[in-house]
Structures are given as structure tokens and as C-alpha cells.
Motif scaffolding. Structure first.
Motif, PDB file in Angstrom:
ATOM      1  N   ALA A  14       0.837  -1.210   0.000  1.00 37.99           N
ATOM      2  CA  ALA A  14       0.000   0.000   0.000  1.00 37.99           C
ATOM      3  C   ALA A  14       0.866   1.251   0.000  1.00 37.99           C
ATOM      4  N   LEU A  15       1.939   1.243   0.773  1.00 38.39           N
ATOM      5  CA  LEU A  15       2.852   2.390   0.831  1.00 38.39           C
ATOM      6  C   LEU A  15       3.486   2.621  -0.544  1.00 38.39           C
ATOM      7  N   VAL A  16       4.024   1.571  -1.147  1.00 42.10           N
ATOM      8  CA  VAL A  16       4.675   1.693  -2.459  1.00 42.10           C
ATOM      9  C   VAL A  16       3.668   2.116  -3.528  1.00 42.10           C
ATOM     10  N   ALA A  17       2.468   1.572  -3.498  1.00 39.85           N
ATOM     11  CA  ALA A  17       1.444   1.934  -4.487  1.00 39.85           C
ATOM     12  C   ALA A  17       1.054   3.403  -4.361  1.00 39.85           C
ATOM     13  N   ALA A  26      -2.269   9.290   1.112  1.00 38.71           N
ATOM     14  CA  ALA A  26      -2.207   7.857   1.430  1.00 38.71           C
ATOM     15  C   ALA A  26      -0.780   7.439   1.763  1.00 38.71           C
ATOM     16  N   TYR A  27       0.192   8.006   1.065  1.00 38.16           N
ATOM     17  CA  TYR A  27       1.591   7.677   1.312  1.00 38.16           C
ATOM     18  C   TYR A  27       1.993   8.063   2.737  1.00 38.16           C
ATOM     19  N   PHE A  28       1.734   9.298   3.120  1.00 37.38           N
ATOM     20  CA  PHE A  28       2.142   9.739   4.455  1.00 37.38           C
ATOM     21  C   PHE A  28       1.316   9.076   5.560  1.00 37.38           C
ATOM     22  N   HIS A  66       7.242  15.196  -9.198  1.00 40.87           N
ATOM     23  CA  HIS A  66       6.044  14.374  -9.341  1.00 40.87           C
ATOM     24  C   HIS A  66       6.455  12.931  -9.616  1.00 40.87           C
ATOM     25  N   ILE A  67       5.887  11.988  -8.855  1.00 39.63           N
ATOM     26  CA  ILE A  67       6.130  10.559  -9.057  1.00 39.63           C
ATOM     27  C   ILE A  67       5.164  10.069 -10.128  1.00 39.63           C
ATOM     28  N   ASN A  68       5.680   9.380 -11.131  1.00 39.18           N
ATOM     29  CA  ASN A  68       4.860   8.852 -12.214  1.00 39.18           C
ATOM     30  C   ASN A  68       4.598   7.358 -12.087  1.00 39.18           C
ATOM     31  N   ALA A  69       5.526   6.627 -11.485  1.00 37.69           N
ATOM     32  CA  ALA A  69       5.370   5.175 -11.289  1.00 37.69           C
ATOM     33  C   ALA A  69       6.474   4.690 -10.360  1.00 37.69           C
ATOM     34  N   THR A  89      14.494  -3.379  -3.756  1.00 39.70           N
ATOM     35  CA  THR A  89      15.034  -2.510  -4.790  1.00 39.70           C
ATOM     36  C   THR A  89      13.846  -1.748  -5.353  1.00 39.70           C
ATOM     37  N   VAL A  90      14.033  -0.461  -5.537  1.00 40.61           N
ATOM     38  CA  VAL A  90      12.918   0.361  -5.999  1.00 40.61           C
ATOM     39  C   VAL A  90      13.350   1.162  -7.230  1.00 40.61           C
ATOM     40  N   GLU A  91      12.528   1.097  -8.252  1.00 45.24           N
ATOM     41  CA  GLU A  91      12.756   1.850  -9.482  1.00 45.24           C
ATOM     42  C   GLU A  91      11.604   2.840  -9.611  1.00 45.24           C
TER      43      GLU A  91
END
Length: 131
Positions: A14-17, A26-28, A66-69, A89-91
Motif C-alpha cells: 500500500a505504501l509503495v502503491a 495515502a503515502y504519508f 512528481h512521481i509517475n510510477a 530494490t525500488v525503481e
């Protein structure tokens, strides 16, 4: 898979999404108010969620951040009682100052089970992925 493992992985997903769709609320909400943050691109530790939210808002207004994906791979989870350590690992595809970029990083997120049973992130450490 234990119920605890499943619950922590669900919280991490949920955090990553939320991050990947640039859903700041939702992230915070996935972080405890006292969570701490270490980012390789900052010269100081963010000592709580509010400090990170202020930094995020600055990046948005000053840099057009801005995060796109976001994609999470090489996932590993260690649950120790009411604490869990999630490594991956996060891209991340993002836009900064009108330029589209892809960051390749590794991240550790420490989760703690709250009295109500939820798992919230209490620490995040982000580093560049060695190439």
C-alpha cells in the motif's frame, strides 16, 4: 506465510502503491507521526513525518517534483515480534523540473505494529543502487 508477514507485506504494498501514484495523503498515512527518514540526497535526517511532508511540499513547489510510477523488486522481509524490516530494490519514474527521470535505489523500511494492529512505517532509509 504467516498472518503477520501477510499484513506487513500488505502495508508495504500500500505504501509503495501510494508513492507510485503520487498520492501524498495515502503515502504519508502509511507512516507513524514520529517516523524518521534518511535519504542520500539530503544532508540531514528528517526526524518526523511532518518534516518529510514539508520537504515533499518544497520539492513539489520548487522543483516540479512528481512521481509517475514505482516498481518494487528483490523484496525481503524479516519480522521480529512487533517490528518488521522490509528491504527492496525500488525503481521510480519521476519528473523534476520538467525532466523525466528514473531512479534506481534500494530501500529499507522498518514497520512497527500499532496497538490497533495496523503496521505503520517508523523508519525509511533510501540509498542509491550501486551500478
Amino acid at each position: 506465510m504467516t498472518d503477520q508477514t501477510s499484513a506487513v507485506l500488505s502495508a508495504a504494498d500500500a505504501l509503495v502503491a501510494a508513492f507510485g501514484r503520487h498520492d501524498a495523503n495515502a503515502y504519508f498515512d502509511a507512516f507513524a507521526p514520529a517516523a524518521t527518514f534518511i535519504f542520500y540526497n539530503l544532508d540531514h535526517t528528517l526526524m518526523d513525518r511532518a518534516a518529510y511532508q514539508a520537504e515533499w511540499a518544497l520539492w513539489e513547489s520548487r522543483d516540479g517534483f512528481h512521481i509517475n510510477a514505482c516498481r518494487s523488486t528483490n523484496r525481503n522481509l524479516q519480522v521480529v515480534g512487533k517490528v518488521a524490516i522490509f528491504m527492496h530494490t525500488v525503481e521510480t519514474d519521476l519528473t523534476i523540473s520538467g525532466e523525466d527521470l528514473t531512479n534506481h535505489e534500494r530501500e529499507t523500511i522498518v514497520f512497527a505494529q500499532q496497538p490497533d494492529g495496523r503496521w505503520l512505517a517508523v523508519h525509511e532509509h533510501l540509498s542509491q543502487l550501486p551500478r
